[in-house]
Scaffold this motif. Structure first.
Motif, PDB file in Angstrom:
ATOM      1  N   UNK A 154       1.022  -1.066  -0.253  1.00  0.00           N
ATOM      2  CA  UNK A 154      -0.268   0.210  -0.391  1.00  0.00           C
ATOM      3  C   UNK A 154       0.664   1.502   0.191  1.00  0.00           C
ATOM      4  N   UNK A 155       0.477   2.602  -0.748  1.00  0.00           N
ATOM      5  CA  UNK A 155       1.395   3.823  -1.021  1.00  0.00           C
ATOM      6  C   UNK A 155       0.617   4.851  -0.311  1.00  0.00           C
ATOM      7  N   UNK A 156      -0.725   4.896  -0.994  1.00  0.00           N
ATOM      8  CA  UNK A 156      -1.357   5.926  -1.125  1.00  0.00           C
ATOM      9  C   UNK A 156      -1.652   6.171   0.377  1.00  0.00           C
ATOM     10  N   UNK A 157      -1.861   5.641   1.727  1.00  0.00           N
ATOM     11  CA  UNK A 157      -1.294   6.197   2.681  1.00  0.00           C
ATOM     12  C   UNK A 157       0.110   6.503   3.514  1.00  0.00           C
ATOM     13  N   UNK A 158       0.699   6.564   2.584  1.00  0.00           N
ATOM     14  CA  UNK A 158       1.761   7.650   3.023  1.00  0.00           C
ATOM     15  C   UNK A 158       1.658   8.882   2.621  1.00  0.00           C
ATOM     16  N   UNK A 159       2.589   9.910   3.816  1.00  0.00           N
ATOM     17  CA  UNK A 159       2.214  10.893   3.516  1.00  0.00           C
ATOM     18  C   UNK A 159       3.360  12.349   3.205  1.00  0.00           C
ATOM     19  N   UNK A 160       4.386  10.587   3.542  1.00  0.00           N
ATOM     20  CA  UNK A 160       6.476  12.202   3.242  1.00  0.00           C
ATOM     21  C   UNK A 160       6.655  11.649   2.223  1.00  0.00           C
ATOM     22  N   UNK A 161       5.848  11.356   0.829  1.00  0.00           N
ATOM     23  CA  UNK A 161       6.660  11.385  -0.399  1.00  0.00           C
ATOM     24  C   UNK A 161       6.630  12.604  -0.882  1.00  0.00           C
ATOM     25  N   UNK A 162       7.840  12.259  -1.289  1.00  0.00           N
ATOM     26  CA  UNK A 162       7.396  13.670  -2.716  1.00  0.00           C
ATOM     27  C   UNK A 162       6.113  13.890  -3.276  1.00  0.00           C
ATOM     28  N   UNK A 163       6.356  12.518  -3.862  1.00  0.00           N
ATOM     29  CA  UNK A 163       4.682  12.407  -5.353  1.00  0.00           C
ATOM     30  C   UNK A 163       4.113  11.503  -4.566  1.00  0.00           C
ATOM     31  N   UNK A 164       2.622  11.798  -4.919  1.00  0.00           N
ATOM     32  CA  UNK A 164       1.260  10.995  -4.986  1.00  0.00           C
ATOM     33  C   UNK A 164       2.461   9.539  -5.677  1.00  0.00           C
ATOM     34  N   UNK A 165       1.751   8.070  -4.489  1.00  0.00           N
ATOM     35  CA  UNK A 165       2.109   6.881  -5.600  1.00  0.00           C
ATOM     36  C   UNK A 165       1.244   6.258  -4.905  1.00  0.00           C
ATOM     37  N   UNK A 166       1.060   5.123  -6.070  1.00  0.00           N
ATOM     38  CA  UNK A 166      -0.026   4.844  -5.725  1.00  0.00           C
ATOM     39  C   UNK A 166       1.237   2.742  -6.551  1.00  0.00           C
ATOM     40  N   UNK A 167      -0.021   1.821  -5.749  1.00  0.00           N
ATOM     41  CA  UNK A 167       0.308   0.047  -5.896  1.00  0.00           C
ATOM     42  C   UNK A 167      -0.059  -0.491  -7.203  1.00  0.00           C
ATOM     43  N   UNK A 168      -0.020  -1.433  -7.383  1.00  0.00           N
ATOM     44  CA  UNK A 168      -0.806  -1.737  -8.545  1.00  0.00           C
ATOM     45  C   UNK A 168      -2.278  -2.819  -7.771  1.00  0.00           C
ATOM     46  N   UNK A 169      -1.864  -2.843  -6.671  1.00  0.00           N
ATOM     47  CA  UNK A 169      -2.953  -3.611  -5.831  1.00  0.00           C
ATOM     48  C   UNK A 169      -4.067  -2.455  -5.657  1.00  0.00           C
TER      49      UNK A 169
END
Length: 254
Positions: A154-169
């Protein structure tokens, strides 16, 4: 084995390929790029792949942290006796295209794009990244192309990323078998490599330019601590990016 070497890696062989004939799998490692570059025990040969289920010290460009939890796909391909790292830039783009096309095939969606110089996006969310690194020592020069793809993590819950991210799932709602995805990706990367070494990179330029992220639109690029606003126009035959910046044509190199 040293502390940085994979302990008791599984080995899988694929004789039909020109590269990625040998794939080493380990459960956890610091960084697949770092281990393959240093390789004091000479475990790896040119064309080998090191795949880890998790990285504790994954890195991106400018030494940024690359989140590498369980569920993602993290691997590197080794190339030895490299004359010039810049000569490999076109193949890095072909690796990005391989990732992009496998994602498109599996989702039957066409919104995956390649953001120069090293990312694959699903619409406006980062789903994969690539990092090429090199090392020169007395035994010769070597380069690794490391790839990280968000599959089941899971990636969308991460708030510390430089750019919004997503996973294939998160895109499909279905888990992906990493082994199957990696096999498809390496088969495609191998086919693209054959064309690359036979000087056929230009054949891929129309497709690459069709899936160029932010093509003909303003884009903020972050280079270390600096930012610049450019309008991406097209990839060049050398694997660079032709842009417009402040009304002038510029060529961006990695």
């Amino acid at each position: 084995m040293t502390d940085q070497s994979p302990s008791d890696p599984e080995l899988f062989t694929f004789p039909h390929r020109q590269i990625a004939k040998r794939v080493f799998k380990t459960r956890e490692i610091t960084s697949t790029n770092d281990v393959m570059l240093k390789d004091p025990e000479k475990l790896f040969h040119s064309g080998d792949v090191l795949w880890s289920l998790r990285q504790s010290k994954g890195r991106g460009r400018y030494d940024r942290v690359w989140n590498s939890p369980q569920g993602g796909l993290y691997f590197s391909i080794l190339f030895e006796d490299i004359p010039r790292l810049s000569a490999f830039y076109p193949y890095v783009l072909l690796c990005a295209l391989a990732i992009r096309n496998v994602l498109a095939d599996r989702t039957r969606e066409d919104f995956f794009t390649i953001k120069w110089p090293n990312d694959v996006y699903a619409d406006y969310h980062k789903i994969a990244g690539i990092l090429i690194q090199s090392h020169t020592a007395y035994q010769g020069s070597r380069a690794v192309i490391g790839m990280g793809i968000n599959l089941n993590n899971p990636m969308q819950h991460l708030s510390n990323l430089r750019s919004p991210a997503i996973s294939l799932y998160e895109l499909t709602g279905n888990p992906t078998e990493p082994e199957s995805f990696l096999e498809d990706l390496l088969d495609r990367a191998d086919a693209y490599y054959r064309d690359f070494i036979h000087l056929r990179f230009s054949h891929y330029l129309p497709e690459l330019n069709r899936v160029l992220y932010s093509k003909d639109k303003s884009l903020i690029l972050t280079e270390g601590k600096h930012q610049r606003i450019v309008i991406p126009r097209e990839f060049t035959k050398d694997g660079y990016l032709k842009c417009e910046e402040d009304g002038e044509t510029v060529i961006l190199m990695v």
